[in-house]
Design a protein around this motif. Structure first.
Motif, PDB file in Angstrom:
ATOM      1  N   GLY A   8      38.272  33.593  26.308  1.00  0.00           N
ATOM      2  CA  GLY A   8      39.469  34.333  26.695  1.00  0.00           C
ATOM      3  C   GLY A   8      40.061  33.837  28.008  1.00  0.00           C
ATOM      4  O   GLY A   8      39.548  32.913  28.640  1.00  0.00           O
ATOM      5  N   ALA A   9      41.152  34.484  28.417  1.00  0.00           N
ATOM      6  CA  ALA A   9      41.823  34.133  29.679  1.00  0.00           C
ATOM      7  C   ALA A   9      40.976  34.599  30.861  1.00  0.00           C
ATOM      8  O   ALA A   9      40.395  35.683  30.826  1.00  0.00           O
ATOM      9  CB  ALA A   9      43.198  34.784  29.721  1.00  0.00           C
ATOM     10  N   PRO A  10      40.898  33.797  31.921  1.00  0.00           N
ATOM     11  CA  PRO A  10      40.045  34.138  33.066  1.00  0.00           C
ATOM     12  C   PRO A  10      40.700  35.131  34.018  1.00  0.00           C
ATOM     13  O   PRO A  10      41.911  35.347  33.984  1.00  0.00           O
ATOM     14  CB  PRO A  10      39.878  32.784  33.761  1.00  0.00           C
ATOM     15  CG  PRO A  10      41.182  32.072  33.490  1.00  0.00           C
ATOM     16  CD  PRO A  10      41.604  32.500  32.109  1.00  0.00           C
ATOM     17  N   LEU A  11      39.860  35.714  34.863  1.00  0.00           N
ATOM     18  CA  LEU A  11      40.329  36.633  35.893  1.00  0.00           C
ATOM     19  C   LEU A  11      39.521  36.349  37.162  1.00  0.00           C
ATOM     20  O   LEU A  11      38.300  36.376  37.140  1.00  0.00           O
ATOM     21  CB  LEU A  11      40.099  38.079  35.428  1.00  0.00           C
ATOM     22  CG  LEU A  11      40.079  39.166  36.507  1.00  0.00           C
ATOM     23  CD1 LEU A  11      41.453  39.326  37.125  1.00  0.00           C
ATOM     24  CD2 LEU A  11      39.606  40.485  35.915  1.00  0.00           C
ATOM     25  N   LEU A  12      40.216  36.048  38.255  1.00  0.00           N
ATOM     26  CA  LEU A  12      39.553  35.835  39.541  1.00  0.00           C
ATOM     27  C   LEU A  12      39.691  37.127  40.338  1.00  0.00           C
ATOM     28  O   LEU A  12      40.803  37.583  40.603  1.00  0.00           O
ATOM     29  CB  LEU A  12      40.209  34.654  40.270  1.00  0.00           C
ATOM     30  CG  LEU A  12      39.454  34.051  41.458  1.00  0.00           C
ATOM     31  CD1 LEU A  12      38.024  33.682  41.113  1.00  0.00           C
ATOM     32  CD2 LEU A  12      40.189  32.818  41.966  1.00  0.00           C
ATOM     33  N   TRP A  13      38.556  37.723  40.697  1.00  0.00           N
ATOM     34  CA  TRP A  13      38.552  39.094  41.213  1.00  0.00           C
ATOM     35  C   TRP A  13      37.687  39.229  42.457  1.00  0.00           C
ATOM     36  O   TRP A  13      36.658  38.566  42.586  1.00  0.00           O
ATOM     37  CB  TRP A  13      38.016  40.005  40.105  1.00  0.00           C
ATOM     38  CG  TRP A  13      37.607  41.386  40.516  1.00  0.00           C
ATOM     39  CD1 TRP A  13      38.407  42.497  40.577  1.00  0.00           C
ATOM     40  CD2 TRP A  13      36.289  41.831  40.889  1.00  0.00           C
ATOM     41  NE1 TRP A  13      37.661  43.592  40.974  1.00  0.00           N
ATOM     42  CE2 TRP A  13      36.361  43.204  41.170  1.00  0.00           C
ATOM     43  CE3 TRP A  13      35.056  41.181  41.018  1.00  0.00           C
ATOM     44  CZ2 TRP A  13      35.253  43.955  41.569  1.00  0.00           C
ATOM     45  CZ3 TRP A  13      33.950  41.910  41.418  1.00  0.00           C
ATOM     46  CH2 TRP A  13      34.057  43.296  41.689  1.00  0.00           C
ATOM     47  N   SER A  14      38.136  40.077  43.373  1.00  0.00           N
ATOM     48  CA  SER A  14      37.302  40.555  44.480  1.00  0.00           C
ATOM     49  C   SER A  14      37.413  42.068  44.494  1.00  0.00           C
ATOM     50  O   SER A  14      38.476  42.611  44.179  1.00  0.00           O
ATOM     51  CB  SER A  14      37.796  40.016  45.825  1.00  0.00           C
ATOM     52  OG  SER A  14      37.487  38.646  45.942  1.00  0.00           O
ATOM     53  N   PRO A  15      36.332  42.778  44.864  1.00  0.00           N
ATOM     54  CA  PRO A  15      36.424  44.238  44.866  1.00  0.00           C
ATOM     55  C   PRO A  15      37.423  44.744  45.906  1.00  0.00           C
ATOM     56  O   PRO A  15      37.482  44.211  47.016  1.00  0.00           O
ATOM     57  CB  PRO A  15      34.993  44.696  45.211  1.00  0.00           C
ATOM     58  CG  PRO A  15      34.318  43.496  45.789  1.00  0.00           C
ATOM     59  CD  PRO A  15      34.999  42.289  45.250  1.00  0.00           C
ATOM     60  N   ASP A  16      38.211  45.747  45.513  1.00  0.00           N
ATOM     61  CA  ASP A  16      39.079  46.387  46.505  1.00  0.00           C
ATOM     62  C   ASP A  16      38.228  47.398  47.292  1.00  0.00           C
ATOM     63  O   ASP A  16      37.036  47.551  47.035  1.00  0.00           O
ATOM     64  CB  ASP A  16      40.308  47.032  45.843  1.00  0.00           C
ATOM     65  CG  ASP A  16      39.951  48.124  44.843  1.00  0.00           C
ATOM     66  OD1 ASP A  16      38.866  48.743  44.981  1.00  0.00           O
ATOM     67  OD2 ASP A  16      40.748  48.375  43.917  1.00  0.00           O
ATOM     68  N   GLU A  17      38.856  48.092  48.234  1.00  0.00           N
ATOM     69  CA  GLU A  17      38.090  49.001  49.110  1.00  0.00           C
ATOM     70  C   GLU A  17      37.335  50.065  48.323  1.00  0.00           C
ATOM     71  O   GLU A  17      36.174  50.362  48.596  1.00  0.00           O
ATOM     72  CB  GLU A  17      39.038  49.676  50.114  1.00  0.00           C
ATOM     73  CG  GLU A  17      39.195  48.897  51.411  1.00  0.00           C
ATOM     74  CD  GLU A  17      40.092  49.621  52.405  1.00  0.00           C
ATOM     75  OE1 GLU A  17      39.929  50.851  52.560  1.00  0.00           O
ATOM     76  OE2 GLU A  17      40.964  48.954  53.004  1.00  0.00           O
ATOM     77  N   GLU A  18      38.014  50.655  47.344  1.00  0.00           N
ATOM     78  CA  GLU A  18      37.400  51.734  46.559  1.00  0.00           C
ATOM     79  C   GLU A  18      36.245  51.195  45.703  1.00  0.00           C
ATOM     80  O   GLU A  18      35.181  51.816  45.617  1.00  0.00           O
ATOM     81  CB  GLU A  18      38.474  52.392  45.675  1.00  0.00           C
ATOM     82  CG  GLU A  18      37.957  53.482  44.752  1.00  0.00           C
ATOM     83  CD  GLU A  18      37.289  54.645  45.479  1.00  0.00           C
ATOM     84  OE1 GLU A  18      36.590  55.415  44.801  1.00  0.00           O
ATOM     85  OE2 GLU A  18      37.439  54.788  46.717  1.00  0.00           O
ATOM     86  N   GLU A  19      36.456  50.037  45.074  1.00  0.00           N
ATOM     87  CA  GLU A  19      35.390  49.440  44.266  1.00  0.00           C
ATOM     88  C   GLU A  19      34.174  49.115  45.136  1.00  0.00           C
ATOM     89  O   GLU A  19      33.031  49.388  44.751  1.00  0.00           O
ATOM     90  CB  GLU A  19      35.908  48.163  43.569  1.00  0.00           C
ATOM     91  CG  GLU A  19      36.865  48.455  42.424  1.00  0.00           C
ATOM     92  CD  GLU A  19      37.635  47.225  41.961  1.00  0.00           C
ATOM     93  OE1 GLU A  19      38.069  47.224  40.793  1.00  0.00           O
ATOM     94  OE2 GLU A  19      37.821  46.278  42.753  1.00  0.00           O
TER      95      GLU A  19
END
Length: 225
Positions: free
Chosen positions: A136-147
């Motif tokens: 599938g299509a990729p996602l580059l992620w970092s946690p936000d403050e709440e996460e």
């Protein structure tokens, strides 16, 4: 066999490589990389990740550091169903059962591994033969403050139980998003832990896993499912 790429120089190159894999079948990728396809993933759990690492230029191998340590990025493949929902929990790292005095969330292995993640969903429906499953299509992620706050809360609760000698009491239900459960090839693979009276005990190795209650909304938000 194609010449596989060297480690990506930056995030943009890594993301471009990941986008180039979207829509490909595992059979086509395995053939070009000259990698045999296992009959199923029961004995080869890490096979999909290993295959994609080759195309993306990952350097960590089985080392404890991030897959793209020079970029501070961890690769996580995630099997999904036809609706784009994750089919299983996601392994983060091994849970340390001893030597935890003074350990904090800021310096924890979990936080380090989840600071920046390249998520790549892969079809995981068992009805689809492994060879025919698509990337599938990729996602580059970092946690936000709440996460980050929620992950930290779970981590602190679970680590408190370990430090207080309650490792045997931890179940998969502990933690809203992060859980600890046994991670061992078999029930004979024991490791040292701490018992309720502070005594050394032998117990199964444990791992930190992200629950589907975390990854499902994450994928849904970013892919607008």
């Amino acid at each position: 066999m194609i010449q596989l790429p060297s480690p990506p120089e930056n995030e943009a190159i890594l993301l471009a490589r990941a986008h180039a894999l979207a829509g490909e079948t595992l059979a086509a990728l395995a053939q070009r990389a000259d990698l045999p396809i296992p009959a199923d993933l029961r004995r080869d759990k890490g096979w999909v990740g290993m295959l994609l690492e080759r195309y993306l230029g990952a350097s960590a191998g089985s080392k404890a550091e991030q897959d793209f340590a020079h970029l501070g990025i961890e690769l996580k493949t995630i099997p999904i169903d036809a609706q784009g929902k994750p089919l299983e929990t996601t392994f983060v790292c091994v849970a340390p059962l001893t030597g935890n005095s003074g350990v904090t969330w800021e310096t924890s292995h979990v936080r380090h591994k989840l600071a920046r993640v390249l998520w790549i969903p892969v079809e995981g429906d068992r009805a689809i033969p492994l060879a025919q499953r698509r990337v599938g299509a990729p996602l580059l992620w970092s946690p936000d403050e709440e996460e980050e706050r929620m992950l930290r809360q779970d981590w602190e609760e679970l680590m408190d139980m370990i430090v207080l000698g309650q490792v045997e009491r931890i179940t998969a239900r502990h933690g809203a998003w992060l859980q600890i459960r046994p991670k061992a090839a078999n029930s004979r693979a024991l490791t040292e832990g701490i018992g309720e009276q502070g005594e050394p005990i032998m117990t199964l190795p444990r791992g930190f896993y992200l629950k589907k209650s975390f990854t499902a909304p994450l994928l849904a938000r970013h892919f607008l499912l």
